[in-house]
Design an enzyme around this catalytic site. Structure first.
Site, PDB file in Angstrom:
ATOM      1  N   ARG A 146     -18.972   3.244  30.524  1.00 40.85           N
ATOM      2  CA  ARG A 146     -18.029   3.782  31.261  1.00 40.85           C
ATOM      3  C   ARG A 146     -17.848   5.129  30.309  1.00 40.85           C
ATOM      4  O   ARG A 146     -18.209   5.135  29.047  1.00 40.85           O
ATOM      5  CB  ARG A 146     -16.801   3.098  30.710  1.00 40.85           C
ATOM      6  CG  ARG A 146     -15.694   4.113  31.039  1.00 40.85           C
ATOM      7  CD  ARG A 146     -14.197   3.072  30.666  1.00 40.85           C
ATOM      8  NE  ARG A 146     -14.270   2.858  29.295  1.00 40.85           N
ATOM      9  CZ  ARG A 146     -13.420   3.520  28.348  1.00 40.85           C
ATOM     10  NH1 ARG A 146     -12.299   4.207  28.865  1.00 40.85           N
ATOM     11  NH2 ARG A 146     -13.444   3.075  27.199  1.00 40.85           N
ATOM     12  N   SER A 200      -3.238  -2.464  26.324  1.00 39.22           N
ATOM     13  CA  SER A 200      -4.344  -1.769  25.725  1.00 39.22           C
ATOM     14  C   SER A 200      -4.063  -0.397  25.931  1.00 39.22           C
ATOM     15  O   SER A 200      -4.221   0.671  25.102  1.00 39.22           O
ATOM     16  CB  SER A 200      -5.602  -2.048  26.408  1.00 39.22           C
ATOM     17  OG  SER A 200      -6.099  -3.234  26.135  1.00 39.22           O
ATOM     18  N   HIS A 219     -14.529  -3.444  23.361  1.00 39.65           N
ATOM     19  CA  HIS A 219     -13.566  -2.365  23.779  1.00 39.65           C
ATOM     20  C   HIS A 219     -13.049  -2.471  25.087  1.00 39.65           C
ATOM     21  O   HIS A 219     -11.903  -2.267  25.312  1.00 39.65           O
ATOM     22  CB  HIS A 219     -14.155  -0.898  23.124  1.00 39.65           C
ATOM     23  CG  HIS A 219     -13.014   0.232  23.168  1.00 39.65           C
ATOM     24  ND1 HIS A 219     -12.011   0.427  22.578  1.00 39.65           N
ATOM     25  CD2 HIS A 219     -13.222   1.344  23.903  1.00 39.65           C
ATOM     26  CE1 HIS A 219     -11.378   1.469  22.909  1.00 39.65           C
ATOM     27  NE2 HIS A 219     -12.092   1.912  23.701  1.00 39.65           N
ATOM     28  N   ARG A 228     -21.962   6.166  24.899  1.00 39.71           N
ATOM     29  CA  ARG A 228     -21.432   5.265  24.045  1.00 39.71           C
ATOM     30  C   ARG A 228     -22.282   4.157  23.823  1.00 39.71           C
ATOM     31  O   ARG A 228     -22.158   3.468  22.724  1.00 39.71           O
ATOM     32  CB  ARG A 228     -20.035   4.800  24.643  1.00 39.71           C
ATOM     33  CG  ARG A 228     -19.211   4.140  23.382  1.00 39.71           C
ATOM     34  CD  ARG A 228     -17.962   3.876  23.895  1.00 39.71           C
ATOM     35  NE  ARG A 228     -17.093   4.975  23.989  1.00 39.71           N
ATOM     36  CZ  ARG A 228     -15.769   5.118  24.235  1.00 39.71           C
ATOM     37  NH1 ARG A 228     -15.207   3.987  24.867  1.00 39.71           N
ATOM     38  NH2 ARG A 228     -14.883   5.920  24.158  1.00 39.71           N
ATOM     39  N   GLY A 286       0.879  -2.511  31.379  1.00 31.69           N
ATOM     40  CA  GLY A 286       0.218  -1.616  30.856  1.00 31.69           C
ATOM     41  C   GLY A 286       0.538  -0.104  31.871  1.00 31.69           C
ATOM     42  O   GLY A 286       1.221  -0.116  32.756  1.00 31.69           O
ATOM     43  N   GLU A 294     -15.378  14.439  24.017  1.00 34.92           N
ATOM     44  CA  GLU A 294     -15.812  12.999  23.831  1.00 34.92           C
ATOM     45  C   GLU A 294     -17.202  12.904  24.431  1.00 34.92           C
ATOM     46  O   GLU A 294     -17.678  13.763  24.978  1.00 34.92           O
ATOM     47  CB  GLU A 294     -15.043  12.163  24.286  1.00 34.92           C
ATOM     48  CG  GLU A 294     -13.451  11.948  23.608  1.00 34.92           C
ATOM     49  CD  GLU A 294     -12.489  10.911  24.093  1.00 34.92           C
ATOM     50  OE1 GLU A 294     -12.807  10.043  24.626  1.00 34.92           O
ATOM     51  OE2 GLU A 294     -11.393  11.112  23.578  1.00 34.92           O
ATOM     52  N   GLY A 303      -7.954   8.381  22.808  1.00 32.53           N
ATOM     53  CA  GLY A 303      -8.489   9.596  23.192  1.00 32.53           C
ATOM     54  C   GLY A 303      -7.691  10.298  24.062  1.00 32.53           C
ATOM     55  O   GLY A 303      -6.966  11.481  23.906  1.00 32.53           O
ATOM     56  N   HIS A 360     -17.161  -0.246  21.378  1.00 32.43           N
ATOM     57  CA  HIS A 360     -16.863   1.035  20.654  1.00 32.43           C
ATOM     58  C   HIS A 360     -17.656   1.126  19.468  1.00 32.43           C
ATOM     59  O   HIS A 360     -17.639   0.182  18.570  1.00 32.43           O
ATOM     60  CB  HIS A 360     -15.348   1.158  20.699  1.00 32.43           C
ATOM     61  CG  HIS A 360     -14.983   2.689  20.272  1.00 32.43           C
ATOM     62  ND1 HIS A 360     -15.188   3.297  19.288  1.00 32.43           N
ATOM     63  CD2 HIS A 360     -14.477   3.466  21.267  1.00 32.43           C
ATOM     64  CE1 HIS A 360     -14.731   4.566  19.697  1.00 32.43           C
ATOM     65  NE2 HIS A 360     -14.223   4.759  20.683  1.00 32.43           N
TER      66      HIS A 360
HETATM   67  C1  SIN Z   1     -11.655   6.681  22.004  1.00 32.78           C
HETATM   68  O1  SIN Z   1     -10.842   7.294  21.846  1.00 32.78           O
HETATM   69  O2  SIN Z   1     -12.687   6.649  21.294  1.00 32.78           O
HETATM   70  C2  SIN Z   1     -11.515   5.782  23.166  1.00 32.78           C
HETATM   71  C3  SIN Z   1     -11.648   6.339  24.233  1.00 32.78           C
HETATM   72  C4  SIN Z   1     -12.004   5.667  25.470  1.00 32.78           C
HETATM   73  O3  SIN Z   1     -12.198   4.344  25.167  1.00 32.78           O
HETATM   74  O4  SIN Z   1     -11.942   5.981  26.544  1.00 32.78           O
END
Ligand code: SIN
Length: 523
Positions: free
Chosen positions: A375, A44, A340, A281, A16, A116, A50, A235
């Site tokens: 996170r 992943s 997630h 989150r 990755g 975000e 994002g 998520h």
């Molecule tokens: C997202 O795009 O919602 C995920 C981004 C992330 O998990 O950092």
């Protein structure tokens, strides 16, 4: 007797973002990258929508980024790590740009930044809306393919580590073909684990199937120390269409103003947090989970915020909707909370070193202390970049010479055991049911018993033993943490706790002792 090969190459397990970025940084040291899939598939990172969090705006700063990371991490983020990582973010964005990552830029050249959840400002560097992971990986793969110091062994799985006197000496490899091969032992010069997290241990996940606790499990079984295993991030907006893995509807959509509503049209984040859809989150994931549990059908409504622009601005989300017969221009998108990101993992120090000698770890498999109990969005790719470079520098300092190691020729023979698909299904089911968004003592005990039973029935399949090891660490860690903190919510311990908490540190032996005691008590 297992066939053994020797190499003077540095062995990187995982292909990755962290693995490939480290491989490039290790030049001119010879490197071999072990990839369970064709390069770019199955990681992943390539699915990340994002982007990379980095204080690139004039009005932003690494200190503000670190403050958000610490605040959201629910009292257990390592502050030094947060300041170090966020202060290096800009440099890595510039380096990725130089390597060919096509980040979105304005007409005047500034990076376009997405908003975000829980970031105090727009701070996520992106590519074509939701294409960051795929585009960054494509740029790195091109460089890796052209780099003479890197050999990639594709469709090859690492299933075990061997140690001598507390240091890793070899990795056990198998063909990733469906029926698997007999294992081959590869003795190497140094070992870097960059093989991702654990989402695939859950029946409901956004992760590729290969990302199922393999790397954390194999390191734990070899004796590496593990931290914060109980902290798995869910998520809130996986698209609820029955696909496995579940497609993601990026958090950036809520940054654009998309709303969370239920079947009655209620905005259910109202009253739960002042930032509503952009709350941390863990809070949003719990709210979505509760709506699902109560039969209220949570949905992400992009109609007013994006309308038909969704198609061009967020092509991955659009395509996921289209192939499932959803039209987000006219109807909200049904969503569900799904595993997630694993915030815990193999304990690493400031040089990226694990507790075992000759072993370094970067990316989601590691536990650096950056993420704490929750996170901050898009800090995952950032951490992978920063620690890939840190690990590469530390490996080069430890192995200062640069031998001319020839390429490895692997020949796999027959004799492996295919993965036990029914047992994997049962394992994933118990993890989602009992070690998911909302946990309690009885459910965690049930999960540990289920894992023990499944493992006993499949004792000779190393990749399944790695999965069971990581599942055991998560469930045992969750049982031992008698509080609700961040993503770890216990129905039997009201949260959130006040102030700072502690990170957990354990070993596979300790988690197994807990599991053995429970299975003895309950059977
Ligand atoms: C997202 O795009 O919602 C995920 C981004 C992330 O998990 O950092």
């Amino acid at each position: 007797m297992r066939h053994t090969l020797y190499t003077d190459r540095i062995v990187i397990i995982g292909a990755g973002l962290g693995g490939l970025y480290a491989a490039l940084a290790l030049a001119p040291r010879r490197v071999v990258v072990i990839s369970p899939d064709a390069l770019g598939a199955g990681a992943s990172s390539a699915w990340a929508q994002g982007g990379v969090a980095a204080a690139m705006a004039q009005t932003d700063s690494p200190a503000a980024h670190a403050a958000d990371t610490i605040r959201v991490g629910a009292g257990i983020v390592d502050r030094d790590v947060a300041h170090r990582v966020t202060s290096l973010a800009r440099e890595h964005i510039l380096n990725l740009t130089a390597l060919g990552a096509p980040f979105d830029r304005s007409a005047t050249g500034e990076y376009v930044l997405s908003r975000e959840a829980a970031h105090s400002v727009a701070r996520v560097v992106r590519v074509q809306g939701d294409q960051a992971g795929a585009a960054i990986m494509a740029a790195l793969i091109e460089k890796v393919r052209a780099a003479p110091h890197i050999q990639v062994l594709e469709r090859t799985m690492a299933v075990g580590l061997e140690t001598e006197a507390g240091a890793v000496t070899s990795v056990s490899l198998q063909s990733a073909a469906p029926d698997r091969s007999a294992p081959v032992r590869l003795r190497g010069r140094a070992f870097l684990l960059a093989g991702g997290g654990s989402g695939g241990l859950y029946a409901l996940t956004t992760n590729p199937p290969q990302i199922c606790g393999q790397v954390i499990g194999m390191a734990a079984r070899a004796g590496a120390q593990i931290s914060d295993a109980e902290f798995v991030q869910f998520h809130p907006t996986a698209i609820d269409v029955g696909e496995d893995p579940a497609p993601l509807a990026t958090e950036a959509l809520r940054g654009e103003g998309a709303l969370l509503i239920n079947a009655c049209g209620e905005r259910f984040m109202d009253g739960l947090h002042p930032d509503r859809e952009l709350a941390p989150r863990d809070i949003v994931a719990r709210a979505v989970y509760q709506q699902t549990r109560d039969g209220k059908r949570p949905m992400l409504d992009t109609r007013a915020a994006l309308g038909g622009r969704l198609q061009s601005l967020y092509p991955a989300v659009w395509q996921a909707c289209m192939r499932n017969g959803l039209n987000p221009v006219t109807h909200p998108i049904p969503v569900v909370a799904a595993a997630h990101y694993h915030m815990g993992g193999i304990t690493t120090n400031s040089e990226g070193k694990a507790s075992l000698g000759n072993l370094w770890v970067c990316g989601e498999a590691s536990s650096t202390g950056l993420h704490g109990a929750n996170r901050l969005a898009s800090n995952g790719l950032l951490e992978a970049l920063v620690y890939a470079r840190i690990c590469a520098n530390s490996i080069m300092a430890t192995h200062a010479d640069c031998p001319d190691a020839p390429e490895i020729t692997l020949r796999f023979g027959h004799g492996g055991t295919a993965p036990p698909l029914d047992a994997i299904r049962a394992l994933r089911h118990t993890m989602t049911r009992n070690v998911g968004v909302l946990r309690d003592h009885a459910g965690l005990q049930r999960a540990l018993c289920d894992i023990a039973r499944l493992e006993t029935a499949n004792p000779h399949v190393p990749e399944f033993l790695n999965m069971c090891a990581t599942a055991t660490l998560i469930a045992a860690g969750a049982r031992a943490r008698c509080e609700s903190r961040g993503a770890h919510e216990r129905a039997d311990f009201a949260g959130p706790p006040e102030g700072r908490g502690h990170r957990s540190i354990t070993t596979f032996t300790a988690a197994m002792a807990q599991r053995d005691q429970i299975t003895k008590d309950l059977t």
